[in-house]
Design an enzyme around this catalytic site. Structure first.
Site, mmCIF file in Angstrom:
data_model
loop_
_atom_site.group_PDB
_atom_site.id
_atom_site.type_symbol
_atom_site.label_atom_id
_atom_site.label_comp_id
_atom_site.label_asym_id
_atom_site.label_seq_id
_atom_site.Cartn_x
_atom_site.Cartn_y
_atom_site.Cartn_z
ATOM 1 N N HIS A 61 0.832 -1.197 0.000
ATOM 2 C CA HIS A 61 0.000 0.000 0.000
ATOM 3 C C HIS A 61 0.877 1.263 0.000
ATOM 4 O O HIS A 61 0.704 2.156 -0.835
ATOM 5 C CB HIS A 61 -0.915 -0.031 1.240
ATOM 6 C CG HIS A 61 -1.838 1.139 1.362
ATOM 7 N ND1 HIS A 61 -3.143 1.108 0.942
ATOM 8 C CD2 HIS A 61 -1.639 2.393 1.840
ATOM 9 C CE1 HIS A 61 -3.712 2.287 1.160
ATOM 10 N NE2 HIS A 61 -2.813 3.086 1.717
ATOM 11 N N GLU A 62 1.817 1.320 0.915
ATOM 12 C CA GLU A 62 2.675 2.515 0.993
ATOM 13 C C GLU A 62 3.560 2.639 -0.238
ATOM 14 O O GLU A 62 3.890 3.747 -0.665
ATOM 15 C CB GLU A 62 3.506 2.502 2.276
ATOM 16 C CG GLU A 62 2.701 2.503 3.578
ATOM 17 C CD GLU A 62 1.636 3.602 3.653
ATOM 18 O OE1 GLU A 62 1.829 4.665 3.020
ATOM 19 O OE2 GLU A 62 0.611 3.383 4.319
ATOM 20 N N GLU B 145 -4.725 7.715 -3.124
ATOM 21 C CA GLU B 145 -5.263 6.472 -2.570
ATOM 22 C C GLU B 145 -5.568 5.477 -3.685
ATOM 23 O O GLU B 145 -5.483 4.254 -3.471
ATOM 24 C CB GLU B 145 -6.515 6.784 -1.744
ATOM 25 C CG GLU B 145 -6.938 5.674 -0.818
ATOM 26 C CD GLU B 145 -6.015 5.488 0.392
ATOM 27 O OE1 GLU B 145 -5.098 6.311 0.609
ATOM 28 O OE2 GLU B 145 -6.198 4.482 1.112
ATOM 29 N N HIS C 244 1.685 4.584 -2.781
ATOM 30 C CA HIS C 244 1.823 6.027 -2.554
ATOM 31 C C HIS C 244 3.216 6.515 -2.973
ATOM 32 O O HIS C 244 3.361 7.546 -3.618
ATOM 33 C CB HIS C 244 1.636 6.350 -1.062
ATOM 34 C CG HIS C 244 0.213 6.294 -0.583
ATOM 35 N ND1 HIS C 244 -0.781 7.082 -1.114
ATOM 36 C CD2 HIS C 244 -0.383 5.557 0.394
ATOM 37 C CE1 HIS C 244 -1.937 6.843 -0.484
ATOM 38 N NE2 HIS C 244 -1.728 5.913 0.439
#
Lengths: 491, 491
Positions: free
Chosen positions: A256-257, A286, A260
């Protein structure tokens, strides 16, 4: 020098100083000695004060007034648009109100943490009341007669409105509630159990980050209490965490990170340290973290590769096949906590918060009625009762620090990810074969080329529209979720 | 608010922002991803530009003009003195000259590193010529008709002059040359040899840091290419390095940096994030690092304790007794490099640089004659010939980055340490018994109470005079060195 050149020189320095403030935030969560907290908060306050003064510097207004955007190219126009937006917003909020908000939210965050630990909603309400009142005053100043909540959303998602979000969420809610009920009524996949060595988790998490194209020459991975991504351009750092019994938390929060972080790393170098040199909005940000984590990372193909990696690192951990592993990775669980929710239930958590915070900001809900409203809505969507405030309206930090209008960008990101994923599948027909080999290059390359490299060049919805070739809507996400979970649960 | 209150509010923010810039420097040497170097240099430049603008902000001049120091207490007067000093210095240097110096020294540092690697003095001289010319122009602007070199020294050591330093060094040089010759003619102590595990070095180095009172709740220890201390107040970080064959480098550079760091940590909390909230000068700073490292750390008593610690960690490493270990720790070695020099020879290295840089700044030496002048002087003081430029005039980074007037503060620090050590021995008669048990509390406590806690409250020489109870001179240092090394070498 022209007004535009002066403006850009000033804006570049401001962007560089903003990066420094971000690095300070990273340091605070990873490296800072414990006893330095008080000093650090003074240092951060001095940085914020200085940055705010730059954003509202009268010189910026004069330069902006002297520029005719029609004389600029597309990039120049985008830079001026972003600078102008930040200047207008910062200038509209009276300085004493901004100071008051900073003070009260700083206090409120501490009181929220204490109230959550004590399971004592009443102890938090007086300061939340103040925060809500101050934020409504800020919203009124920003809206200048328009909709207060829209003005707040606009800070995180340019040109988006509460009404548009509400319409989008209204199409999602019944289908997600139904999907959730059906999944929880069916036979559940196996749960992960056992002990997973923390050092081995960190080794595999780095491998996963590299598999998704994270560039360690322009980044680093550290441990922190909460996973986050920080920075833009050539210095974008992520954090993760390990739990002995839950390596998925480590692996999927890393992916997830990385979503980003790759967005920030992949912005065109020509925009480095300028107002358009980072991700364009929270929703689009997101969308990247979610598509990396879910549509790619939790796909049958890629999770099969992860299964092999985990077997190599941890040996037999009690799951017999890649197929069962895929079901385990995507297991729909009962639970109260947004940040622990699966793909099916996550958006239900967000929509609950969206409706409540919008009502708070528009004066349709009082702070005193918040807990009852939360618990009623939770029962309606999830089918069971909130057992304690830390599992209910005290679970998130956002409202205590004045983040109103932020929650819906989480679900908007999922919606955008749904659109992008549909287009990606068309652009890369053999995607699953690649993902099954742990190769994300075609997928992440397409995202970089179609969306990430543009940074803030295009407005949020525009860049998603350009990349996906469709008008953004919830339909692709809903179709993806229904197909995926009907398959997993044999519905 | 009064002019003084306005001035202090502004100065506190500037101090906080200065700490942020320092933390960025720490990050660069310890944590920063390699590929972030270019972006970081833009971020640092934006910080420096912003800090320079604050130091020369016309508001500061107006507030200073409106304040009558006679109406302030001692602390207020010290704050105004420091702010006024920084404002005057920064205002005297024309902005275009400051920018030019920043540009040329940035280039010169790279060319110096390349020239040193290539052993090519001629390749470095053209840019050094530019640096010297620019720094002389800066010195003329600062001196306003006075002595150019004095104006430069004053930046690092308030109220000190080249003539005073020269007089001090003249008393030291012949006695140190004689002591050096005698030591090298005598039977040498055993050298340390063997392999020392890096992780074990780091464990022991942390123990040593704690033994000297370094507060890890307000600091941390990391590895870096060059050891340094960074930060003030509640966040003071140090770095060290390990070498498989030379654990003394790790241990004694740690103790040295701990001396710097404890000075910063021990300044009175009332001065936190103010202009007097850090060490008062380079010379006084160096007095702390040197007394920790040498007068305490390399004493017979404390090195005996270190010997026991090393035996515990590394087992038998070939040195048979604490007495022999003490001689090994203090071994006087042939060598060319200042940073590797022992207590006897270190100041000879510094004085050489002092005389040459002073002559460069006063126009008595041309850049083209620098190498010959260096080599002649080295032969005269050390008795042998410089074999290559990286062991000669290209060994230090200082001049390439424009640091003129800085070198003498190293020896001034040793001189101050000599005075403080003499007073400390009188104040704590049983010091050796404590040091032999690894207990530095009485010594470091005395230094904190007598000197460190005052930060920038008193001018450099004043605080040393107050703490030591004597007019600072080289005599105590020389007596200490002669007694110590005559003992070690049986002279």
């Amino acid at each position: 020098m022209s007004a535009f050149e002066n403006l850009m020189g000033f804006a570049r320095d401001t962007a560089a100083l903003g990066q420094v403030a971000g690095r300070l935030g990273w340091d605070q969560e990873t490296m800072m000695p414990r006893g330095a907290a008080d000093q650090r908060s003074e240092e951060m306050a001095a940085m914020e004060k200085m940055l705010h003064a730059r954003r509202t510097d009268p010189k910026v207004g004069e330069w902006l007034a002297a520029i005719d955007p029609a004389t600029l190219d597309e990039v120049g126009q985008a830079q001026v648009r972003e600078i102008s937006r930040a200047f207008d917003r910062a200038s509209k909020v009276p300085a004493d109100l901004a100071v008051e908000i900073a003070k009260v939210t700083s206090r409120a965050q501490g009181q929220w943490a204490q109230a959550r630990a004590d399971e004592d909603v009443a102890a938090f309400l007086p300061v939340l009341e103040q925060v809500v009142a101050l934020k409504r005053r800020e919203g009124e100043a920003l809206a200048a007669g328009g909709n207060v909540y829209d003005a707040m959303v606009d800070d995180y998602e340019q040109n988006m409105t509460g009404a548009e979000l509400a319409a989008m969420f209204d199409t999602m809610r019944p289908r997600l509630v139904a999907l959730r009920e059906a999944a929880l009524a069916a036979e559940a996949p196996q749960k992960l159990s056992g002990h997973f060595d923390a050092d081995k988790q960190m080794q595999l998490t780095e491998k996963l980050a590299l598999a998704f194209g994270y560039d360690l020459n322009h980044g680093r991975i550290d441990k922190a209490v909460h996973p986050f991504s920080s920075g833009s351009g050539h210095d974008v750092r992520i954090t993760t965490r390990t739990s002995d019994h839950d390596p998925f938390n480590c692996f999927y929060s890393t992916i997830h990170e990385v979503g980003h972080a790759c967005y920030e790393q992949n912005v065109d170098d020509a925009y480095l340290l300028t107002p358009i040199g980072g991700g364009v909005s929270m929703g689009v940000h997101e969308s990247q973290s979610r598509i990396y984590e879910n549509q790619l990372g939790r796909s049958a193909a890629f999770s099969g590769w992860v299964y092999g990696q985990m077997r190599d690192v941890f040996g037999d951990f009690g799951i017999a096949s890649a197929e069962e592993f895929y079901r385990t990775v995507n297991r729909v669980n009962d639970g109260y906590i947004r940040t622990e929710a699966d793909e099916v239930q996550y958006n239900l958590h967000v929509m609950l918060r969206f409706d409540l915070e919008r009502a708070l900001m528009l004066g349709d809900l009082s702070v005193n009625d918040l807990e009852a409203a939360w618990n009623d809505r939770f029962k309606a969507d999830f089918g069971y009762v909130v057992d304690k405030p830390s599992n209910g309206c005290l679970q998130d930090v956002h409202w205590s620090v004045g983040l109103f209008g932020y929650f819906p960008t989480y679900s908007l990101g999922n919606v955008y990810a749904g659109c992008l994923h549909q287009a990606l599948r068309q652009a890369v027909p053999d995607l699953d074969a690649q993902l099954a080999a742990g190769d994300t290059a075609a997928a992440t390359g397409w995202l970089k080329e179609s969306l990430q490299r543009h940074g803030g060049l295009y407005a949020p919805r525009d860049v998603v529209r350009r990349a996906s070739g469709m008008e953004p809507s919830a339909e692709p996400l809903l179709e993806y979720l229904e197909a995926k979970f009907k398959g997993i649960y044999g519905l």
